[in-house]
Design an enzyme around this catalytic site. Structure first.
Site, PDB file in Angstrom:
ATOM      1  N   PHE A 102      -1.564   9.371   0.091  1.00 34.71           N
ATOM      2  CA  PHE A 102      -0.387   8.967   0.014  1.00 34.71           C
ATOM      3  C   PHE A 102      -0.412   7.145  -0.969  1.00 34.71           C
ATOM      4  O   PHE A 102      -1.232   6.414   0.113  1.00 34.71           O
ATOM      5  CB  PHE A 102       0.607   8.294   1.062  1.00 34.71           C
TER       6      PHE A 102
ATOM      7  N   ASP B 249      -7.606   1.535   0.179  1.00 30.72           N
ATOM      8  CA  ASP B 249      -6.194   1.653   0.175  1.00 30.72           C
ATOM      9  C   ASP B 249      -5.749   1.449   1.824  1.00 30.72           C
ATOM     10  O   ASP B 249      -5.731   1.914   2.533  1.00 30.72           O
ATOM     11  CB  ASP B 249      -5.058   2.767   0.366  1.00 30.72           C
TER      12      ASP B 249
ATOM     13  N   LYS C 207       2.232  -3.585   3.297  1.00 29.57           N
ATOM     14  CA  LYS C 207       2.922  -3.243   4.281  1.00 29.57           C
ATOM     15  C   LYS C 207       3.162  -4.930   5.376  1.00 29.57           C
ATOM     16  O   LYS C 207       4.158  -5.801   5.193  1.00 29.57           O
ATOM     17  CB  LYS C 207       2.741  -2.056   5.303  1.00 29.57           C
TER      18      LYS C 207
HETATM   19  C1  LIG Z   1       3.256   1.988   2.152  1.00 27.98           C
HETATM   20  C2  LIG Z   1       2.062   3.000   1.192  1.00 27.98           C
HETATM   21  C3  LIG Z   1       1.956   2.383   0.393  1.00 27.98           C
HETATM   22  C4  LIG Z   1       2.831   2.514  -0.520  1.00 27.98           C
HETATM   23  O1  LIG Z   1       3.458   1.259  -0.629  1.00 27.98           O
HETATM   24  P1  LIG Z   1       4.763   0.519  -1.354  1.00 27.98           P
HETATM   25  O2  LIG Z   1       4.967  -0.820  -0.912  1.00 27.98           O
HETATM   26  O3  LIG Z   1       6.292   1.294  -0.931  1.00 27.98           O
HETATM   27  O4  LIG Z   1       5.024   0.787  -2.666  1.00 27.98           O
HETATM   28  C5  LIG Z   1       0.724   3.050  -0.849  1.00 27.98           C
HETATM   29  N1  LIG Z   1      -0.413   3.430   0.151  1.00 27.98           N
HETATM   30  C6  LIG Z   1      -0.296   3.315   2.020  1.00 27.98           C
HETATM   31  C7  LIG Z   1      -1.377   3.853   2.556  1.00 27.98           C
HETATM   32  C8  LIG Z   1       0.540   2.963   1.958  1.00 27.98           C
HETATM   33  O5  LIG Z   1       0.864   3.507   3.936  1.00 27.98           O
END
Ligand SMILES: *Cc1c(COP(=O)(O)O)cnc(C)c1O
Length: 398
Positions: A128, A215, A244
């Site tokens: 994700f 990420d 986050k």
């Molecule tokens: C939540 C998340 C995103 C997206 O972040 P947003 O602030 O909602 O755009 C991207 N990568 C990972 C691993 C995430 O957990």
């Protein structure tokens, strides 16, 4: 009934009025224990005094100017993060998806600079990375992509935690320029790869001249018991994204880069109106100060180990429980059957905020300030709810 909000979210029938640490109170005064932190956002818990103080002070001085001018707080935050992460430069955005967009753009510039016309980024199944068009393309979940075709070009997908596939892709995809991967897949089901997976990815990236792009939007800022999850492996990525919990609820994302990757973006090639504004940077600096002053990263490691042990003791022998895993305060309890209904049951019956991802994985992302007593309450209450759920839902569905 008409609704003034677009129907993007299936919301639970509760709204919160205030919070303190890991506690939340709804508008009727009922108290809840937050084991989700707004999906790994409020790592310091709710209404943290240091964040509140920084925000109030900064709001009274200067909220926003523009990236047309010097922003001393942004520079300070950039210095701080790059030093902590051993990276060279930072770009600030407002969300995880945007931080990943910056990483994707860096990978493409890096490819073009090496004479590769259609640079391709290697991404993972069940990953994700966000909901913008490029990041939903990078995301390995059809539900996120469905209906939004045509997707972006320049991505090739392989299984997560599979070094052999990465080796194969090197032969079949000569225009590969980067690997984008989560150290632990969060939305994908709290999937923890083999202990040396990131080290092997690093080796292959070095061998093939790919950028290793991590990420760490969910895993970063102490959550897994190290400030950044890749520090468990003793490696350095070329690019790392954060968001986050960086601002404890104030929207901010960051893309950090090292070496050649840090030099790709130049004036005019990328930007963000809000990115790195004084208010968001003041919040992030307060978060980093607090993590350090209160040793919250170490706290995440010990508390996470304690919680894992507590859940294993209470649930480990149950038939419907497939796996109990975690690193620091990123914990997954995998059942043998879909269990989304547990979220509502935990909320209404247990006064507990949890999440279920990948259909059958209960995901816990409690704040790093969770007390021992709160951790024990979480383990006891949730274990009871899971036992009841397994009994009521009868035999396993596989
Ligand atoms: C939540 C998340 C995103 C997206 O972040 P947003 O602030 O909602 O755009 C991207 N990568 C990972 C691993 C995430 O957990």
């Amino acid at each position: 009934m008409t609704d003034s909000l677009m129907a993007t979210y299936k919301r639970l029938p509760v709204g919160f009025a205030r919070g303190e640490g890991a506690w939340l109170w709804d508008d009727k005064g009922k108290r809840y224990l937050d084991a989700l932190s707004g999906i790994a956002v409020c790592g310091l818990g709710h209404a943290h005094p240091a964040v509140k103080e920084a925000l109030c002070r900064q709001a009274g001085e200067l909220v926003h100017t523009s990236n047309l001018y010097e922003i001393p707080l942004q520079r300070r935050l950039g210095d701080r993060l790059t030093r902590l992460a051993n990276m060279d430069r930072a770009f600030f955005a407002n969300s995880g998806a945007e931080a990943n967009e910056a990483a994707i753009k860096i990978a493409r510039l890096h490819g073009h600079a090496r004479g590769i016309d259609v640079p391709t980024i290697i991404v993972m199944e069940n990953s994700f990375h966000g909901r913008t068009l490029a990041t939903l393309t990078a995301t390995g979940n059809r539900k996120v992509q469905a209906g939004f075709e045509p997707l972006a070009q320049g991505f090739v997908r392989i299984p997560f935690d599979d070094v052999e596939s990465l080796d194969t892709v090197a032969r079949t995809t000569p225009n590969a320029v980067a690997v984008l991967v989560e150290p632990i897949q969060g939305e994908g089901g709290v999937t923890i790869p083999a202990p040396d997976y990131l080290n092997r990815v690093r080796e292959l990236c070095d061998r093939h001249g790919w950028l290793m792009m991590l990420d760490e939007v969910q895993t970063g800022m102490g959550r897994t018991g190290r400030l950044f999850a890749h520090q468990h492996n003793g490696i350095l990525p070329d690019v790392m994204t954060l968001a986050k919990s960086l601002g404890n609820g104030v929207p901010i994302g960051a893309c950090l880069a090292r070496g050649a990757a840090a030099e790709t973006l130049g004036p005019g090639s990328h930007g963000s109106t809000f990115g790195g504004n004084p208010l968001a940077c003041a919040a992030a600096l307060a978060v980093i100060d607090t993590l350090e002053e209160q040793n919250l990263t170490e706290r995440a490691a010990t508390l996470g180990a304690h919680l894992l042990e507590a859940f294993r003791k209470r649930l480990g022998d149950l038939d419907g429980v497939r796996d109990i895993r975690g690193r620091g305060l990123m914990i997954g309890i995998e059942l043998d059957r879909p269990c989304a209904s547990l979220v509502g049951a935990a909320l209404m019956l247990g006064g507990l905020l949890i999440n279920v991802t990948a259909d059958n994985v209960i995901r816990l992302l409690p704040p790093l300030v969770l007390s021992d007593a709160q951790a024990n309450e979480l383990a006891a209450t949730l274990s009871g709810l899971i036992k009841t759920f397994l009994q009521r839902s009868g035999n396993s569905e596989d």
